[in-house]
Enzyme design. Structure first.
Site, PDB file in Angstrom:
ATOM      1  N   ASP A  62       1.933   2.886   1.347  1.00 38.53           N
ATOM      2  CA  ASP A  62       3.277   3.229   1.826  1.00 38.53           C
ATOM      3  C   ASP A  62       4.327   3.110   0.739  1.00 38.53           C
ATOM      4  O   ASP A  62       5.493   3.426   0.976  1.00 38.53           O
ATOM      5  CB  ASP A  62       3.667   2.313   2.996  1.00 38.53           C
TER       6      ASP A  62
ATOM      7  N   ASP B  81       0.161  -4.214   4.265  1.00 32.01           N
ATOM      8  CA  ASP B  81       1.529  -4.291   4.779  1.00 32.01           C
ATOM      9  C   ASP B  81       2.187  -2.920   4.739  1.00 32.01           C
ATOM     10  O   ASP B  81       2.301  -2.299   3.688  1.00 32.01           O
ATOM     11  CB  ASP B  81       2.352  -5.267   3.938  1.00 32.01           C
TER      12      ASP B  81
ATOM     13  N   ASP C 102      -3.852  -0.021   1.453  1.00 27.71           N
ATOM     14  CA  ASP C 102      -2.887  -1.099   1.439  1.00 27.71           C
ATOM     15  C   ASP C 102      -2.791  -1.649   2.864  1.00 27.71           C
ATOM     16  O   ASP C 102      -3.207  -0.988   3.830  1.00 27.71           O
ATOM     17  CB  ASP C 102      -1.533  -0.567   0.957  1.00 27.71           C
TER      18      ASP C 102
END
Length: 339
Positions: free
Chosen positions: A225, A28, A26
């Site tokens: 995250d 961001d 990922d």
């Protein structure tokens, strides 16, 4: 924690970057936040890449094209090609193209990345509900997307035009904190129309399908995250995952995670890719820590690396949850670890 890192003949465990052939990362909250690289990300990814690990970037953010994302990564010091980037815009464009004829008009509520992805599938982006669109495609349009664009989507959806969303992430990390994501904008249209969109992004199967088609990974490791997108997406796809604590997920949220949101591994940041993660024993021992779940509280004994203590706590908390004990106070234990 359910760990599947292989063990070497001498009994030592392999670093994650050696145990898996491809990292599905990922962006961001993992590689960057607010456009700036997260601490240790550039160096860690460079070392993993130099060691032979393929790096692919899988993002629910539909705003930018793969080329723009790759250029940004390269500027940050993480060399990338457009083919290394898989976006939810690509996934939703394929989902739409599978359901309407080539050449159909699609009302675009989003940014350039979504427009380009639709054009690549032979669809024609339009800006108004009055242009007779065959579908509505909604993706993140950036912090300055005007309210009038959400109204335009609502006009079309209320008329019965099929509605598709790139993703439904409610929040997105920024340099100043947590900001509203595409899911918040989707919720506005949902409230206005009472309709439900077809969603392509993580954790749903269309994004996993797009990723598999574009990467060809044989031993992938999802790195993210977010529990409800990255980790659940790995669970849906049946692959292992690494949660890094540099984005939206807190240690307390991790301890309370249901089975489909529990990562295979956890690390403070992307340096965890380069490490051999220690196993959590049946007695919930990890590193120098031992966790227990008694009297409605999670406690820790011992000392060592804080993240090892968190891994031990995860083992104890998730075992207790499986036994029906869900109300556990971990405040003191997490404070001791600095989380």
């Amino acid at each position: 924690m359910n760990q599947t890192v292989r063990t070497r003949p001498d009994g030592s465990r392999e670093p994650l970057s050696a145990a898996y052939d491809t990292a599905l990362l990922d962006l961001d909250g993992v590689v960057y936040a607010g456009g700036e690289a997260i601490a240790y990300a550039v160096e860690s990814l460079g070392t993993a890449r130099d060691g032979g690990m393929h790096l692919a970037y899988v993002t629910n953010n539909a705003a930018r094209t793969p080329g723009a994302v790759a250029a940004h990564l390269t500027e940050l010091g993480v060399p990338a090609e457009p083919s290394d980037v898989i976006t939810s815009a690509q996934a939703v464009a394929r989902l739409i193209a599978d359901q309407i004829p080539s050449g159909s008009r699609v009302l675009v509520i989003g940014a350039e990345g979504l427009r380009v992805a639709l054009e690549e599938r032979g669809l024609v982006p339009v800006d108004s509900a009055d242009e007779d669109p065959a579908a509505v495609a909604q993706g993140y349009g950036g912090p300055d997307m005007p309210w009038s664009r959400l109204a335009e989507a609502s006009y079309a959806v209320a008329r019965g035009v099929p509605w598709f969303a790139s993703n439904t992430d409610l929040t997105i990390p920024s340099a100043r904190g947590i900001a509203p994501g595409n899911g918040a904008a989707v919720q506005v249209v949902r409230i206005a129309t009472g309709a439900e969109p077809q969603v392509a992004g993580k954790p749903l199967p269309p994004m996993h399908r797009e990723t598999v088609l574009r990467t060809g990974a044989e031993r992938p490791l999802v790195v993210g995250d977010r529990l409800d997108t990255d980790i659940e997406g790995a669970h849906v796809g049946g692959v292992d995952s690494l949660l890094v604590l540099t984005g939206v997920t807190t240690a307390a949220q991790l301890l309370a995670a249901p089975p489909e949101h529990r990562p295979t591994y956890v690390a403070k940041d992307l340096r965890g890719l380069l490490q051999a993660q220690p196993a959590v024993g049946e007695d919930f021992r990890c590193g120098g820590w031992t966790a227990t779940a008694e009297g409605g509280e999670l406690t820790l004994a011992g000392a060592g690396e804080p993240v090892d203590g968190l891994r031990a706590l995860c083992g104890a908390a998730w075992s207790a949850a499986g036994s029906g004990r869900c109300e556990l106070d971990a405040g003191k234990a997490l404070a001791r670890l600095g989380f």
